[in-house]
Design a protein around this motif. Structure first.
Motif, PDB file in Angstrom:
ATOM      1  N   GLY A  24      38.565  71.535  29.427  1.00  0.00           N
ATOM      2  CA  GLY A  24      37.720  72.743  30.572  1.00  0.00           C
ATOM      3  C   GLY A  24      36.869  72.734  31.274  1.00  0.00           C
ATOM      4  N   LEU A  25      36.550  71.674  31.900  1.00  0.00           N
ATOM      5  CA  LEU A  25      34.955  71.654  32.597  1.00  0.00           C
ATOM      6  C   LEU A  25      35.906  70.918  33.922  1.00  0.00           C
ATOM      7  N   SER A  26      35.223  71.622  34.977  1.00  0.00           N
ATOM      8  CA  SER A  26      34.826  71.231  36.374  1.00  0.00           C
ATOM      9  C   SER A  26      34.404  69.683  37.176  1.00  0.00           C
ATOM     10  N   GLN A  27      34.817  69.037  37.759  1.00  0.00           N
ATOM     11  CA  GLN A  27      34.079  68.210  39.062  1.00  0.00           C
ATOM     12  C   GLN A  27      33.244  68.116  38.442  1.00  0.00           C
ATOM     13  N   ASP A  28      32.184  69.608  38.790  1.00  0.00           N
ATOM     14  CA  ASP A  28      30.781  70.176  38.870  1.00  0.00           C
ATOM     15  C   ASP A  28      30.478  69.905  37.573  1.00  0.00           C
ATOM     16  N   ASP A  29      31.278  70.456  36.548  1.00  0.00           N
ATOM     17  CA  ASP A  29      30.370  70.620  35.399  1.00  0.00           C
ATOM     18  C   ASP A  29      30.100  68.773  34.520  1.00  0.00           C
ATOM     19  N   LEU A  30      31.796  68.420  34.781  1.00  0.00           N
ATOM     20  CA  LEU A  30      31.434  67.007  34.146  1.00  0.00           C
ATOM     21  C   LEU A  30      30.351  66.287  35.361  1.00  0.00           C
ATOM     22  N   ALA A  31      30.149  66.460  36.241  1.00  0.00           N
ATOM     23  CA  ALA A  31      28.637  65.782  36.917  1.00  0.00           C
ATOM     24  C   ALA A  31      27.351  66.059  37.116  1.00  0.00           C
ATOM     25  N   GLN A  32      27.805  67.590  36.144  1.00  0.00           N
ATOM     26  CA  GLN A  32      26.401  67.715  36.437  1.00  0.00           C
ATOM     27  C   GLN A  32      25.691  67.106  34.491  1.00  0.00           C
ATOM     28  N   ARG A  33      27.499  67.120  33.638  1.00  0.00           N
ATOM     29  CA  ARG A  33      26.503  66.211  32.328  1.00  0.00           C
ATOM     30  C   ARG A  33      26.550  64.816  32.622  1.00  0.00           C
ATOM     31  N   ILE A  34      26.895  64.422  33.421  1.00  0.00           N
ATOM     32  CA  ILE A  34      26.619  63.122  33.391  1.00  0.00           C
ATOM     33  C   ILE A  34      25.488  62.475  35.055  1.00  0.00           C
ATOM     34  N   SER A  35      24.903  64.051  35.052  1.00  0.00           N
ATOM     35  CA  SER A  35      24.186  63.307  36.412  1.00  0.00           C
ATOM     36  C   SER A  35      24.416  62.290  37.812  1.00  0.00           C
ATOM     37  N   TYR A  36      25.819  62.700  37.931  1.00  0.00           N
ATOM     38  CA  TYR A  36      25.940  61.635  39.280  1.00  0.00           C
ATOM     39  C   TYR A  36      26.730  63.542  40.167  1.00  0.00           C
ATOM     40  N   SER A  37      26.778  62.360  40.836  1.00  0.00           N
ATOM     41  CA  SER A  37      27.809  63.540  41.959  1.00  0.00           C
ATOM     42  C   SER A  37      29.013  64.242  42.146  1.00  0.00           C
ATOM     43  N   PHE A  55      28.053  54.924  35.158  1.00  0.00           N
ATOM     44  CA  PHE A  55      29.039  56.102  34.936  1.00  0.00           C
ATOM     45  C   PHE A  55      29.840  56.275  34.372  1.00  0.00           C
ATOM     46  N   ILE A  56      30.616  55.733  33.700  1.00  0.00           N
ATOM     47  CA  ILE A  56      31.436  55.332  32.498  1.00  0.00           C
ATOM     48  C   ILE A  56      31.179  55.771  31.176  1.00  0.00           C
ATOM     49  N   THR A  57      30.054  54.933  31.251  1.00  0.00           N
ATOM     50  CA  THR A  57      29.261  54.604  29.628  1.00  0.00           C
ATOM     51  C   THR A  57      28.597  56.192  29.147  1.00  0.00           C
ATOM     52  N   GLY A  67      34.886  55.955  23.856  1.00  0.00           N
ATOM     53  CA  GLY A  67      34.928  54.362  24.207  1.00  0.00           C
ATOM     54  C   GLY A  67      36.522  53.922  25.347  1.00  0.00           C
ATOM     55  N   LEU A  68      36.741  54.831  25.461  1.00  0.00           N
ATOM     56  CA  LEU A  68      38.637  54.525  26.351  1.00  0.00           C
ATOM     57  C   LEU A  68      38.099  54.312  27.676  1.00  0.00           C
ATOM     58  N   PHE A  69      36.895  55.237  28.512  1.00  0.00           N
ATOM     59  CA  PHE A  69      37.098  54.707  29.873  1.00  0.00           C
ATOM     60  C   PHE A  69      36.350  53.767  29.602  1.00  0.00           C
ATOM     61  N   GLU A  70      35.426  53.062  28.906  1.00  0.00           N
ATOM     62  CA  GLU A  70      35.124  51.417  28.922  1.00  0.00           C
ATOM     63  C   GLU A  70      36.399  50.610  29.194  1.00  0.00           C
ATOM     64  N   ARG A  71      36.616  51.295  27.968  1.00  0.00           N
ATOM     65  CA  ARG A  71      38.049  49.473  27.794  1.00  0.00           C
ATOM     66  C   ARG A  71      38.896  50.054  29.290  1.00  0.00           C
ATOM     67  N   LEU A  72      39.287  51.291  29.809  1.00  0.00           N
ATOM     68  CA  LEU A  72      39.960  51.031  31.001  1.00  0.00           C
ATOM     69  C   LEU A  72      39.088  50.231  31.985  1.00  0.00           C
ATOM     70  N   LEU A  73      38.063  50.667  32.449  1.00  0.00           N
ATOM     71  CA  LEU A  73      37.440  49.905  33.291  1.00  0.00           C
ATOM     72  C   LEU A  73      37.201  48.433  32.436  1.00  0.00           C
ATOM     73  N   THR A  74      37.253  47.910  31.594  1.00  0.00           N
ATOM     74  CA  THR A  74      37.545  46.236  31.553  1.00  0.00           C
ATOM     75  C   THR A  74      38.863  45.505  32.452  1.00  0.00           C
TER      76      THR A  74
END
Length: 167
Positions: A24-37, A55-57, A67-74
């Motif tokens: 239930g997060l917007s792009q803005d919500d996620l950006a704030q949580r991970i400190s990226y734009s 970013f992925i971590t 760890g899904l996104f870390e595995r996908l980044l591989t």
């Protein structure tokens, strides 16, 4: 390519979007949580920008993705190099001496991100997502020159390569 023509980078982006929406997060919500734009989040989600390891971590933690996104980044990184070049990358990682003859371009290990992107775009044969994957892989390859005992690197380039003005 996965899922009927979708690149691994686009697949990672689609999974990021799916996980974000599931929570239930917007792009803005996620950006704030991970400190990226939020614009970077959007670019990653549509496969136009390869995310950094940081970013992925952070996205993995914020979305509780285990760890899904870390595995996908591989997979994104593995897919970034053309198949014919993958063996060379493996050899390059272990080399103690690299000799490079490049008559018309700056060698990949010495390219800036902007220069490399221009070279890859210039051929007109790659989609933006593929260019971004390859640029990320190329920049990561440069870490071989920063390791504790880097290889001796000898490059021979035509003088015109060094003098050529960008357009």
């Amino acid at each position: 390519m996965v899922n009927g023509g979708m690149s691994t980078l686009e697949f990672l982006g689609a999974e990021l979007r799916r996980a974000r929406k599931e929570r239930g997060l917007s792009q803005d919500d996620l950006a704030q949580r991970i400190s990226y734009s939020s614009s970077l989040v959007g670019m990653v989600e549509i496969g136009h920008r390869t995310p950094s390891q940081d970013f992925i971590t952070r996205a993995d933690a914020a979305l509780e993705a285990s760890g899904l996104f870390e595995r996908l980044l591989t997979f994104v990184r593995a897919d970034a190099a053309p198949p014919w070049f993958r063996e060379w990358i493996s050899v390059e990682r272990e080399a103690t001496l690299i000799r490079w003859f490049e008559p018309s371009l700056i060698p990949g290990l010495l390219q800036t991100e902007t220069y490399g992107r221009a070279v890859l775009r210039g051929g007109g044969m790659l989609r933006d997502s593929e260019i971004e994957q390859r640029i990320t892989a190329r920049m990561e390859r440069q870490s071989v020159l920063d390791r504790e005992q880097p290889p001796e690197f000898i490059a021979v380039v035509d003088e015109a390569v060094l003098r050529r003005a960008g357009r």
